[in-house]
Structure formats: structure tokens, C-alpha cells
Design a protein around this motif. Structure first.
Motif, PDB file in Angstrom:
ATOM      1  N   LEU A  25      57.990 -24.946 -28.268  1.00 59.15           N
ATOM      2  CA  LEU A  25      58.819 -24.980 -29.477  1.00 59.15           C
ATOM      3  C   LEU A  25      59.964 -23.980 -29.336  1.00 59.15           C
ATOM      4  CD1 LEU A  25      55.963 -25.061 -32.112  1.00 59.15           C
ATOM      5  CD2 LEU A  25      57.337 -26.989 -31.306  1.00 59.15           C
ATOM      6  N   ASP A  26      61.166 -24.396 -29.704  1.00 59.35           N
ATOM      7  CA  ASP A  26      62.346 -23.545 -29.524  1.00 59.35           C
ATOM      8  C   ASP A  26      62.214 -22.178 -30.185  1.00 59.35           C
ATOM      9  OD1 ASP A  26      63.822 -25.252 -27.904  1.00 59.35           O
ATOM     10  OD2 ASP A  26      64.721 -26.290 -29.614  1.00 59.35           O
ATOM     11  N   ALA A  27      61.708 -22.142 -31.398  1.00 60.51           N
ATOM     12  CA  ALA A  27      61.613 -20.865 -32.114  1.00 60.51           C
ATOM     13  C   ALA A  27      60.724 -19.879 -31.368  1.00 60.51           C
ATOM     14  CB  ALA A  27      61.070 -21.095 -33.523  1.00 60.51           C
ATOM     15  N   HIS A  28      59.598 -20.338 -30.864  1.00 60.90           N
ATOM     16  CA  HIS A  28      58.692 -19.445 -30.144  1.00 60.90           C
ATOM     17  C   HIS A  28      59.245 -19.110 -28.768  1.00 60.90           C
ATOM     18  CE1 HIS A  28      56.015 -19.963 -33.397  1.00 60.90           C
ATOM     19  NE2 HIS A  28      55.616 -21.182 -33.075  1.00 60.90           N
ATOM     20  N   TRP A  29      59.884 -20.075 -28.132  1.00 56.43           N
ATOM     21  CA  TRP A  29      60.472 -19.825 -26.820  1.00 56.43           C
ATOM     22  C   TRP A  29      61.520 -18.717 -26.905  1.00 56.43           C
ATOM     23  CZ3 TRP A  29      59.567 -20.546 -21.907  1.00 56.43           C
ATOM     24  CH2 TRP A  29      60.598 -20.335 -20.999  1.00 56.43           C
ATOM     25  N   ARG A  30      62.355 -18.763 -27.943  1.00 55.56           N
ATOM     26  CA  ARG A  30      63.394 -17.731 -28.100  1.00 55.56           C
ATOM     27  C   ARG A  30      62.793 -16.353 -28.330  1.00 55.56           C
ATOM     28  NH1 ARG A  30      66.486 -21.704 -31.565  1.00 55.56           N
ATOM     29  NH2 ARG A  30      67.827 -22.736 -30.051  1.00 55.56           N
ATOM     30  N   ARG A  31      61.650 -16.291 -29.011  1.00 53.48           N
ATOM     31  CA  ARG A  31      60.986 -15.001 -29.226  1.00 53.48           C
ATOM     32  C   ARG A  31      60.540 -14.373 -27.923  1.00 53.48           C
ATOM     33  NH1 ARG A  31      62.438 -13.127 -33.870  1.00 53.48           N
ATOM     34  NH2 ARG A  31      61.956 -14.496 -35.584  1.00 53.48           N
ATOM     35  N   PHE A  32      60.112 -15.195 -26.982  1.00 55.29           N
ATOM     36  CA  PHE A  32      59.581 -14.674 -25.730  1.00 55.29           C
ATOM     37  C   PHE A  32      60.616 -14.606 -24.618  1.00 55.29           C
ATOM     38  CE2 PHE A  32      55.686 -15.591 -27.913  1.00 55.29           C
ATOM     39  CZ  PHE A  32      54.857 -14.578 -27.481  1.00 55.29           C
ATOM     40  N   ALA A  33      61.603 -15.492 -24.623  1.00 55.98           N
ATOM     41  CA  ALA A  33      62.548 -15.561 -23.516  1.00 55.98           C
ATOM     42  C   ALA A  33      63.953 -15.129 -23.898  1.00 55.98           C
ATOM     43  CB  ALA A  33      62.585 -16.982 -22.967  1.00 55.98           C
ATOM     44  N   GLY A  34      64.166 -14.715 -25.114  1.00 57.55           N
ATOM     45  CA  GLY A  34      65.513 -14.347 -25.528  1.00 57.55           C
ATOM     46  C   GLY A  34      66.260 -15.550 -26.077  1.00 57.55           C
ATOM     47  N   ARG A  35      67.537 -15.557 -25.911  1.00 55.58           N
ATOM     48  CA  ARG A  35      68.359 -16.609 -26.511  1.00 55.58           C
ATOM     49  C   ARG A  35      68.569 -17.819 -25.607  1.00 55.58           C
ATOM     50  NH1 ARG A  35      69.826 -15.378 -31.470  1.00 55.58           N
ATOM     51  NH2 ARG A  35      70.155 -13.208 -31.981  1.00 55.58           N
ATOM     52  N   ARG A  36      68.071 -17.770 -24.383  1.00 52.69           N
ATOM     53  CA  ARG A  36      68.248 -18.923 -23.493  1.00 52.69           C
ATOM     54  C   ARG A  36      67.536 -20.138 -24.072  1.00 52.69           C
ATOM     55  NH1 ARG A  36      65.549 -17.201 -18.224  1.00 52.69           N
ATOM     56  NH2 ARG A  36      64.060 -16.712 -19.826  1.00 52.69           N
ATOM     57  N   PRO A  37      68.236 -21.279 -24.143  1.00 53.95           N
ATOM     58  CA  PRO A  37      67.567 -22.489 -24.655  1.00 53.95           C
ATOM     59  C   PRO A  37      66.566 -23.027 -23.631  1.00 53.95           C
ATOM     60  CG  PRO A  37      69.799 -23.004 -23.972  1.00 53.95           C
ATOM     61  CD  PRO A  37      69.642 -21.519 -23.842  1.00 53.95           C
ATOM     62  N   LEU A  38      65.580 -23.698 -24.120  1.00 52.26           N
ATOM     63  CA  LEU A  38      64.566 -24.310 -23.275  1.00 52.26           C
ATOM     64  C   LEU A  38      65.037 -25.692 -22.851  1.00 52.26           C
ATOM     65  CD1 LEU A  38      61.687 -24.063 -22.142  1.00 52.26           C
ATOM     66  CD2 LEU A  38      60.856 -25.049 -24.266  1.00 52.26           C
ATOM     67  N   ALA A  39      65.046 -25.951 -21.550  1.00 55.74           N
ATOM     68  CA  ALA A  39      65.467 -27.260 -21.040  1.00 55.74           C
ATOM     69  C   ALA A  39      64.462 -28.330 -21.468  1.00 55.74           C
ATOM     70  CB  ALA A  39      65.572 -27.222 -19.522  1.00 55.74           C
ATOM     71  N   ARG A  40      64.955 -29.541 -21.633  1.00 66.24           N
ATOM     72  CA  ARG A  40      64.092 -30.644 -22.064  1.00 66.24           C
ATOM     73  C   ARG A  40      62.943 -30.874 -21.085  1.00 66.24           C
ATOM     74  NH1 ARG A  40      63.806 -35.180 -25.243  1.00 66.24           N
ATOM     75  NH2 ARG A  40      63.055 -37.072 -24.229  1.00 66.24           N
ATOM     76  N   SER A  41      63.231 -30.792 -19.804  1.00 69.65           N
ATOM     77  CA  SER A  41      62.179 -31.006 -18.805  1.00 69.65           C
ATOM     78  C   SER A  41      61.122 -29.905 -18.879  1.00 69.65           C
ATOM     79  CB  SER A  41      62.785 -31.076 -17.403  1.00 69.65           C
ATOM     80  OG  SER A  41      63.458 -29.866 -17.097  1.00 69.65           O
TER      81      SER A  41
END
Length: 98
Positions: A25-41
Motif C-alpha cells: 500500500l502506498d501510504a505504508h510504503w512511503r512510511r518505510f521507504a520515504g517519498r519514492r513511489p512504489l512501482a506497479r510491478s
């Protein structure tokens, strides 16, 4: 393997699976990885991996217990795993100043 070892393995797999689902999920990904968006793959990979880990947790429960008991133990472990991952995400959110 002993029943206790299999249950421990199932719990670890369930936690890893729920963690993968949370990170997809984008919201959780940003919490752990910073502002980099998560690629669809990567998102699809995390979801497939999470599902596979949860299925492996069920297989470990089946190896430890009869099927009727394994379903109950597995559901309980999924609940515990989801709670632990939710707590980890919450603690991580408190530590950020966005």
C-alpha cells in the motif's frame, strides 16, 4: 519438526506475509521507504509474495495439526500477525515528521 517449531514457523511466515501486504500500500510504503513511489510491478510482487507467505503459514499449520485445528490456529496466527504489523506501522508513523 516439532509442533512448536512448526507453529513458530507459521507465525513468522504470517508476519512476513502481512508485512508484505502492508508494504504493497502506498501510504505504508512511503512510511518505510520515504517519498519514492512504489512501482506497479513491485506492488504486485509484494501482494503475490504476501499471499504465498500466508499460504505457506497455512501449510505449516496443516503439518502441525489436524485440518480442523489447523484452520483455527492459522486464523489466530493471522490475527496476531496483522496486529503486530499494524502496531509496527503505527510506531513507525509516530517516528516520522512529515
Amino acid at each position: 519438526m516439532t509442533e512448536t517449531t512448526l507453529h513458530g514457523l507459521a507465525l513468522a511466515l504470517a508476519i512476513a506475509g502481512m508485512g508484505a501486504f502492508a508494504l504493497s500500500l502506498d501510504a505504508h510504503w512511503r512510511r518505510f521507504a520515504g517519498r519514492r513511489p512504489l512501482a506497479r510491478s513491485a506492488r504486485v510482487g509484494l501482494r503475490v509474495g504476501g499471499g504465498s507467505l500466508i499460504a505457506a503459514a497455512f501449510a505449516a499449520c496443516l503439518a502441525a495439526d489436524p485440518p480442523t485445528m489447523a484452520v483455527l490456529v492459522w486464523a489466530t496466527m493471522l490475527t496476531i500477525a496483522a496486529g503486530l504489523v499494524a502496531a509496527a506501522v503505527t510506531v513507525k508513523a509516530w517516528g516520522r515528521s512529515d
